[in-house]
Each structure stands twice: as structure tokens, then as C-alpha cells.
Design a protein around this motif. Structure first.
Motif, mmCIF file in Angstrom:
data_model
loop_
_atom_site.group_PDB
_atom_site.id
_atom_site.type_symbol
_atom_site.label_atom_id
_atom_site.label_comp_id
_atom_site.label_asym_id
_atom_site.label_seq_id
_atom_site.Cartn_x
_atom_site.Cartn_y
_atom_site.Cartn_z
ATOM 1 N N ASP A 122 13.457 -11.030 7.106
ATOM 2 C CA ASP A 122 14.031 -11.616 8.325
ATOM 3 C C ASP A 122 14.286 -10.560 9.393
ATOM 4 N N GLU A 123 14.789 -9.405 8.982
ATOM 5 C CA GLU A 123 15.034 -8.323 9.946
ATOM 6 C C GLU A 123 13.721 -7.791 10.514
ATOM 7 N N LEU A 124 12.699 -7.703 9.665
ATOM 8 C CA LEU A 124 11.389 -7.269 10.149
ATOM 9 C C LEU A 124 10.867 -8.257 11.186
ATOM 10 N N ARG A 125 10.939 -9.532 10.887
ATOM 11 C CA ARG A 125 10.473 -10.559 11.823
ATOM 12 C C ARG A 125 11.207 -10.432 13.161
ATOM 13 N N LYS A 126 12.515 -10.238 13.110
ATOM 14 C CA LYS A 126 13.293 -10.091 14.354
ATOM 15 C C LYS A 126 12.857 -8.857 15.135
ATOM 16 N N GLU A 127 12.639 -7.746 14.434
ATOM 17 C CA GLU A 127 12.224 -6.509 15.113
ATOM 18 C C GLU A 127 10.834 -6.641 15.709
ATOM 19 N N LEU A 128 9.919 -7.257 14.974
ATOM 20 C CA LEU A 128 8.565 -7.443 15.498
ATOM 21 C C LEU A 128 8.572 -8.392 16.694
ATOM 22 N N LYS A 129 9.376 -9.441 16.595
ATOM 23 C CA LYS A 129 9.472 -10.376 17.718
ATOM 24 C C LYS A 129 10.055 -9.683 18.946
ATOM 25 N N ALA A 130 11.060 -8.855 18.762
ATOM 26 C CA ALA A 130 11.647 -8.112 19.884
ATOM 27 C C ALA A 130 10.617 -7.197 20.526
ATOM 28 N N LYS A 131 9.809 -6.536 19.700
ATOM 29 C CA LYS A 131 8.764 -5.652 20.242
ATOM 30 C C LYS A 131 7.725 -6.463 21.015
ATOM 31 N N GLY A 140 1.341 -4.314 20.837
ATOM 32 C CA GLY A 140 1.364 -3.465 22.022
ATOM 33 C C GLY A 140 2.452 -2.409 21.979
ATOM 34 N N GLN A 141 2.895 -2.079 20.766
ATOM 35 C CA GLN A 141 3.987 -1.117 20.596
ATOM 36 C C GLN A 141 3.818 -0.359 19.282
ATOM 37 N N ASP A 142 4.373 0.832 19.217
ATOM 38 C CA ASP A 142 4.395 1.593 17.968
ATOM 39 C C ASP A 142 5.373 0.920 17.003
ATOM 40 N N VAL A 143 4.908 0.692 15.795
ATOM 41 C CA VAL A 143 5.742 0.018 14.794
ATOM 42 C C VAL A 143 5.899 0.844 13.532
ATOM 43 N N SER A 144 5.505 2.101 13.570
ATOM 44 C CA SER A 144 5.495 2.913 12.354
ATOM 45 C C SER A 144 6.880 3.038 11.720
ATOM 46 N N VAL A 145 7.906 3.269 12.509
ATOM 47 C CA VAL A 145 9.261 3.413 11.953
ATOM 48 C C VAL A 145 9.729 2.083 11.376
ATOM 49 N N THR A 146 9.480 1.009 12.069
ATOM 50 C CA THR A 146 9.878 -0.318 11.595
ATOM 51 C C THR A 146 9.194 -0.640 10.267
ATOM 52 N N LEU A 147 7.906 -0.354 10.183
ATOM 53 C CA LEU A 147 7.180 -0.641 8.946
ATOM 54 C C LEU A 147 7.607 0.272 7.805
ATOM 55 N N TYR A 148 7.932 1.512 8.112
ATOM 56 C CA TYR A 148 8.459 2.411 7.085
ATOM 57 C C TYR A 148 9.783 1.853 6.544
ATOM 58 N N ASN A 149 10.642 1.410 7.438
ATOM 59 C CA ASN A 149 11.927 0.844 7.014
ATOM 60 C C ASN A 149 11.728 -0.392 6.153
ATOM 61 N N ARG A 169 0.837 -1.205 0.000
ATOM 62 C CA ARG A 169 0.000 0.000 0.000
ATOM 63 C C ARG A 169 0.866 1.246 0.000
ATOM 64 N N TYR A 170 1.887 1.263 0.838
ATOM 65 C CA TYR A 170 2.797 2.399 0.945
ATOM 66 C C TYR A 170 3.502 2.656 -0.384
ATOM 67 N N ASN A 171 3.977 1.611 -1.019
ATOM 68 C CA ASN A 171 4.708 1.774 -2.273
ATOM 69 C C ASN A 171 3.813 2.210 -3.424
ATOM 70 N N ILE A 172 2.580 1.738 -3.462
ATOM 71 C CA ILE A 172 1.634 2.214 -4.483
ATOM 72 C C ILE A 172 1.327 3.681 -4.239
ATOM 73 N N TYR A 173 1.041 4.018 -2.999
ATOM 74 C CA TYR A 173 0.759 5.407 -2.645
ATOM 75 C C TYR A 173 1.941 6.302 -3.028
ATOM 76 N N SER A 174 3.145 5.885 -2.690
ATOM 77 C CA SER A 174 4.350 6.677 -2.960
ATOM 78 C C SER A 174 4.597 6.849 -4.455
ATOM 79 N N ALA A 199 8.919 -1.097 4.315
ATOM 80 C CA ALA A 199 8.291 -0.685 3.056
ATOM 81 C C ALA A 199 9.276 0.006 2.126
ATOM 82 N N SER A 200 10.263 0.683 2.695
ATOM 83 C CA SER A 200 11.246 1.378 1.861
ATOM 84 C C SER A 200 12.500 0.531 1.630
#
Length: 173
Positions: A159-168, A141-150, A110-115, A152-153
């Protein structure tokens, strides 16, 4: 959060996107749903938890009344629970991560189509929304906007996303 609650939140986000685009479609921009075809995947994310052999792929069709009428909502939930009783159980870490990863893929698209359209000078303000980001944040239970921006861009991999989400997720456990 119970599995059934997460599924209903996914269906709500799907419905909210439909509502956002409905006026554009009605005013003649009939290809808006084709432009943002990725949003069809939102409701499919529920099948991380729902058994497609029990419900098929059309369970989320025509949920407008269900999401607006409390009695129909409760009847729909009872129907799901009667056919898949484990939906009344709490989500485990793997359920949450898989649902969030699927939602993150839709959000990235969605972000990439919008962009892409924004770069060409066409701004769909209605498509500039945090509906999916907010849902993922609620699930974790946490803000993930920066992680998701990273993600999407393309600054971080799956794998890094999965690790970051798991850490959160583990931060709140």
C-alpha cells in the motif's frame, strides 16, 4: 505512453534478461534461469494491458527476431493492434500504476534472490541490474530506485509503495 509501447518495453526487458543470462547458461550454469525464476514474471507483467483471452500466455515467446528486426517488430505491433485496438491508446493512471506494481514485485524478488546469493559469497554481477527499475522510472517519469529498494527490503508495504508511485506519477501530470 501508448499501451503498445509499454508492452513492447516490457518484452524488451524480458529479452534483455534472457540475453544477460545466456552466456552463464551456455557455460554450464544451467540452473541460472531456475535460480532467477522470478524473471519469468517480467513478460507476464505485459498482461496488465494485454487481453490474455485474445493472445493467450505465449505471445512473448520467441521475440528475439522481433526485437532485433524493425520490419518484424512493426509486423508484431500491427498484429497486436489488429487483435486489440485499444492498445493504441495512451495509458491512464491506473494502467501505469498496475504495470509498475507488477514490475515492482518482480524487481523485489530479483533483488532478494540476488542479495541472498551475495550474502553467501556468490555474486552474479549480471543479475545486479537496473533494467526493471529503469523501466518503472520511465513509465513514471521519475527516479524510483530508492522507493523500490525500500519496497524490496520490506521497509514499506504494498500500500505504501502504491501511494509513493502514485505521488510520483502525479508530480509529472
Amino acid at each position: 505512453m501508448k499501451k503498445i509501447d509499454a508492452v513492447m518495453k516490457v518484452f524488451k526487458v524480458d529479452n534483455d534478461f534472457f540475453d544477460l543470462f545466456e552466456d552463464l547458461f551456455d557455460e554450464g550454469l544451467t540452473s541460472i534461469y531456475e535460480t532467477f525464476v522470478c524473471l519469468e514474471e517480467v513478460k507476464r507483467c505485459a498482461y496488465v494491458l494485454l487481453d490474455p483471452e485474445v493472445f493467450g500466455s505465449n505471445l512473448s515467446d520467441n521475440l528475439q527476431d522481433v526485437l532485433e528486426d524493425e520490419e518484424e517488430y512493426n509486423e508484431f505491433v500491427r498484429h497486436i493492434l489488429a487483435n486489440q485496438p485499444d492498445m493504441n491508446e495512451e495509458m491512464d493512471e491506473n494502467d501505469i500504476l498496475e504495470l509498475c506494481m507488477n514490475l515492482a514485485d518482480v524487481e523485489s524478488e530479483r533483488y532478494n534472490i540476488y542479495s541472498k546469493w551475495d550474502d553467501m559469497g556468490v555474486t552474479f554481477k549480471i543479475a545486479d541490474t537496473d533494467l526493471i527499475i529503469d523501466l518503472i522510472g520511465e513509465l513514471l517519469g521519475q527516479d524510483v530506485s530508492v522507493t523500490l529498494y525500500n519496497y524490496a527490503s520490506f521497509q514499506i508495504s504494498d500500500d505504501e509503495l502504491r501511494k509513493e508511485l502514485k505521488a510520483k506519477l502525479l508530480e509529472i501530470a
